[in-house]
Design a protein around this motif. Sequence first.
Motif, PDB file in Angstrom:
ATOM      1  N   LEU A   1       0.845  -1.201   0.000  1.00 14.99           N
ATOM      2  CA  LEU A   1       0.000   0.000   0.000  1.00 14.99           C
ATOM      3  C   LEU A   1       0.880   1.252   0.000  1.00 14.99           C
ATOM      4  N   PRO A   2       0.291   2.399  -0.355  1.00 10.56           N
ATOM      5  CA  PRO A   2       1.073   3.641  -0.346  1.00 10.56           C
ATOM      6  C   PRO A   2       1.613   3.950   1.049  1.00 10.56           C
ATOM      7  N   VAL A   3       2.825   4.500   1.069  1.00  9.12           N
ATOM      8  CA  VAL A   3       3.427   4.903   2.345  1.00  9.12           C
ATOM      9  C   VAL A   3       3.483   6.424   2.480  1.00  9.12           C
ATOM     10  N   ASP A   4       3.159   7.113   1.395  1.00  5.62           N
ATOM     11  CA  ASP A   4       3.025   8.574   1.454  1.00  5.62           C
ATOM     12  C   ASP A   4       2.090   9.039   0.338  1.00  5.62           C
ATOM     13  N   HIS A   5       1.623  10.271   0.458  1.00 10.39           N
ATOM     14  CA  HIS A   5       0.603  10.767  -0.477  1.00 10.39           C
ATOM     15  C   HIS A   5       0.846  12.212  -0.853  1.00 10.39           C
ATOM     16  N   VAL A   6       0.240  12.597  -1.996  1.00  4.60           N
ATOM     17  CA  VAL A   6       0.139  14.016  -2.318  1.00  4.60           C
ATOM     18  C   VAL A   6      -1.287  14.385  -1.967  1.00  4.60           C
ATOM     19  N   MET A   7      -1.449  15.299  -1.031  1.00  2.31           N
ATOM     20  CA  MET A   7      -2.811  15.613  -0.596  1.00  2.31           C
ATOM     21  C   MET A   7      -3.101  17.102  -0.713  1.00  2.31           C
TER      22      MET A   7
ATOM     23  N   ALA B   1      -9.430  19.275  -4.846  1.00  4.13           N
ATOM     24  CA  ALA B   1      -8.697  18.986  -6.074  1.00  4.13           C
ATOM     25  C   ALA B   1      -8.284  20.266  -6.790  1.00  4.13           C
ATOM     26  N   GLY B   2      -9.143  21.316  -6.672  1.00 10.93           N
ATOM     27  CA  GLY B   2      -8.852  22.569  -7.359  1.00 10.93           C
ATOM     28  C   GLY B   2      -7.966  23.491  -6.545  1.00 10.93           C
ATOM     29  N   GLY B   3      -7.832  23.210  -5.258  1.00 11.37           N
ATOM     30  CA  GLY B   3      -7.091  24.080  -4.353  1.00 11.37           C
ATOM     31  C   GLY B   3      -5.632  24.220  -4.744  1.00 11.37           C
ATOM     32  N   LYS B   4      -5.040  25.378  -4.428  1.00  8.39           N
ATOM     33  CA  LYS B   4      -3.647  25.618  -4.792  1.00  8.39           C
ATOM     34  C   LYS B   4      -2.690  24.843  -3.896  1.00  8.39           C
ATOM     35  N   LYS B   5      -3.080  24.766  -2.621  1.00  6.07           N
ATOM     36  CA  LYS B   5      -2.129  24.246  -1.642  1.00  6.07           C
ATOM     37  C   LYS B   5      -2.043  22.723  -1.686  1.00  6.07           C
ATOM     38  N   THR B   6      -0.976  22.226  -2.264  1.00  9.22           N
ATOM     39  CA  THR B   6      -0.780  20.776  -2.255  1.00  9.22           C
ATOM     40  C   THR B   6       0.504  20.486  -1.497  1.00  9.22           C
ATOM     41  N   LEU B   7       0.538  19.408  -0.810  1.00  6.76           N
ATOM     42  CA  LEU B   7       1.788  19.048  -0.153  1.00  6.76           C
ATOM     43  C   LEU B   7       1.953  17.546  -0.078  1.00  6.76           C
ATOM     44  N   ALA B   8       3.173  17.111  -0.143  1.00  4.72           N
ATOM     45  CA  ALA B   8       3.445  15.693   0.013  1.00  4.72           C
ATOM     46  C   ALA B   8       3.853  15.467   1.452  1.00  4.72           C
ATOM     47  N   VAL B   9       3.341  14.420   2.070  1.00  4.57           N
ATOM     48  CA  VAL B   9       3.792  14.131   3.421  1.00  4.57           C
ATOM     49  C   VAL B   9       4.533  12.818   3.434  1.00  4.57           C
ATOM     50  N   THR B  10       5.266  12.617   4.505  1.00  6.41           N
ATOM     51  CA  THR B  10       6.135  11.455   4.535  1.00  6.41           C
ATOM     52  C   THR B  10       5.447  10.217   5.093  1.00  6.41           C
ATOM     53  N   GLY B  11       4.356  10.404   5.826  1.00  4.39           N
ATOM     54  CA  GLY B  11       3.715   9.245   6.444  1.00  4.39           C
ATOM     55  C   GLY B  11       2.553   8.696   5.644  1.00  4.39           C
ATOM     56  N   ALA B  12       2.041   7.537   6.079  1.00  3.12           N
ATOM     57  CA  ALA B  12       0.881   6.942   5.414  1.00  3.12           C
ATOM     58  C   ALA B  12      -0.407   7.640   5.828  1.00  3.12           C
TER      59      ALA B  12
ATOM     60  N   ILE C   1      -3.220  10.424   6.450  1.00  3.00           N
ATOM     61  CA  ILE C   1      -3.680  11.590   5.707  1.00  3.00           C
ATOM     62  C   ILE C   1      -4.289  12.564   6.717  1.00  3.00           C
ATOM     63  N   LEU C   2      -3.983  13.851   6.557  1.00  6.63           N
ATOM     64  CA  LEU C   2      -4.447  14.826   7.540  1.00  6.63           C
ATOM     65  C   LEU C   2      -5.973  14.919   7.538  1.00  6.63           C
ATOM     66  N   ASP C   3      -6.526  15.255   8.703  1.00  4.94           N
ATOM     67  CA  ASP C   3      -7.979  15.232   8.906  1.00  4.94           C
ATOM     68  C   ASP C   3      -8.804  15.950   7.847  1.00  4.94           C
ATOM     69  N   ASP C   4      -8.376  17.189   7.477  1.00  2.64           N
ATOM     70  CA  ASP C   4      -9.202  17.971   6.565  1.00  2.64           C
ATOM     71  C   ASP C   4      -8.685  17.918   5.131  1.00  2.64           C
ATOM     72  N   MET C   5      -7.953  16.853   4.823  1.00  2.75           N
ATOM     73  CA  MET C   5      -7.344  16.767   3.497  1.00  2.75           C
ATOM     74  C   MET C   5      -7.791  15.492   2.759  1.00  2.75           C
ATOM     75  N   THR C   6      -7.622  15.559   1.440  1.00  3.64           N
ATOM     76  CA  THR C   6      -7.881  14.395   0.597  1.00  3.64           C
ATOM     77  C   THR C   6      -6.594  14.068  -0.146  1.00  3.64           C
ATOM     78  N   ALA C   7      -6.285  12.790  -0.282  1.00  2.00           N
ATOM     79  CA  ALA C   7      -5.100  12.393  -1.052  1.00  2.00           C
ATOM     80  C   ALA C   7      -5.498  12.205  -2.506  1.00  2.00           C
ATOM     81  N   PHE C   8      -4.699  12.805  -3.391  1.00  2.22           N
ATOM     82  CA  PHE C   8      -5.019  12.719  -4.821  1.00  2.22           C
ATOM     83  C   PHE C   8      -3.940  12.008  -5.643  1.00  2.22           C
ATOM     84  N   ASP C   9      -2.857  11.636  -4.988  1.00  4.09           N
ATOM     85  CA  ASP C   9      -1.798  10.939  -5.727  1.00  4.09           C
ATOM     86  C   ASP C   9      -0.924  10.193  -4.718  1.00  4.09           C
ATOM     87  N   ILE C  10      -0.190   9.194  -5.222  1.00  2.00           N
ATOM     88  CA  ILE C  10       0.781   8.541  -4.353  1.00  2.00           C
ATOM     89  C   ILE C  10       2.014   9.441  -4.267  1.00  2.00           C
TER      90      ILE C  10
END
Length: 398
Positions: free
Chosen positions: A264-270, A274-285, A287-296
């Motif tokens: 399974l994925p070990v990190d995500h781009v969340m 989807a339209g929002g400017k602020k994207t960030l990659a995190v190092t853990g599996a 996903i932050l409470d108010d975020m959606t993951a859109f890519d591995i």
Amino acid sequence: MKKKLLVTDIPDSQYEGKRVFVRVDFNVPVNGGKITEDYRIRRTIPTIDYLTRCGARVILASHMGRPKGRRIERLSMAPVAARLNEFLGTKIHFPGAVVGRKVNNTSKRLKNGEVMLLENLRYHSEEQENDADFSKKLASLADIYVNEAFGTSHRAHASTYGMTAHFDKKLAGLMVGNEMKFLSRLIRRPKKPYVVIVGGMKIKDKIGALKNIIKKADKVLIGGGVAYTFLAAQGVNVGKCSVEREMLYWAREALDTYKEKILLPVDHVMAESAGGKKTLAVTGAEILDDMTAFDIGPKTVEKFTSHIKGEGTVFWNGPMGFFEVDDFSNGTSAIARSFALATWRGATTVLGGGDSVASLKKSGVKFSEATHVSTGGGACFEFLGGSDLPGISVLSDS
Ligand code: ADP
Ligand code: MG
């Protein structure tokens, strides 16, 4: 599954003057009246060309999108008729209906070697209901039945299943024949290691095939939207990602039974949206409470690609993220490049699925950089999982 009789398995002379109904899969993306991807049309040309050269009168029929029994202009087959015209260099008769007087008249007036295309089969809800009357009407148009719609063969609809009961000769088109030949080999003895990459959105649509394929595969790499249900089943926080609740129990069991196999994925781009400017990659599996993951994420790419080697078999269905948006296309592109590299190095690589094919293209990978690009997504998956496809089972045995 038994070998099926191909269009080229009967003498050419049997087609002369005969009306041949060819169920094709012209479910192509259309934007503003323009076809944006036509490989599904191109792949059927050899069969249509062969039949017309044998003097058959060819009647083509397909569905497009989900009009749910209503006439929706943007899902009309008219642009397909125009594209076929270009490919075949002959006028395509297009009565603009599926059944009825106009269709009957056009079909009766067809001359040897001429081609006619019916309107979107799903303008009639009877198509998906496999309605007996509707099946009979479709069958009354022709003398011989051909299935050249591999991508729809896992559905028992009027045009893929019901109508076939009215024919003695039910043949496989050349493309269906090729898919069967190639994929059957893969079912019997896939070269090892057998690595399966699964992404896309709905486990529910893929579960039948997935269950079987997990047993056969050596590694199953799960990314894309389907991964969040598996992560949730493990108790990982998946934030606002959509989880298929009814699949959680099965996912948990699968993860228990096949601990060593499933990755399974070990990190995500969340992002917040989807339209929002602020994207960030995190190092853990997590996903932050108010975020959606859109890519591995990059670590997942590294982990997954380490298993996509230049040996054995790689089967891929489903993008790793919301690849249509550039910000979320990196994971899918990286997997696509590694998939192509595996082909170059000698692995047998198979890709199936409408969106998967689009994602391959977007990543700049050529179809020739895969051993086989299937025209079916669900159908390819089901077939590799070992299920009989109803639209194929009903064809005459070879
Ligand atoms: P295929 O047509 O190849 O079988 P699917 O239909 O299963 O593939 O899934 C493709 C869709 O899944 C794509 O439109 C893609 O944007 C979407 N998708 C994959 N991962 C995600 C994600 N993390 N978030 C949103 N959409 C996703
Ligand atoms: Mg799809």
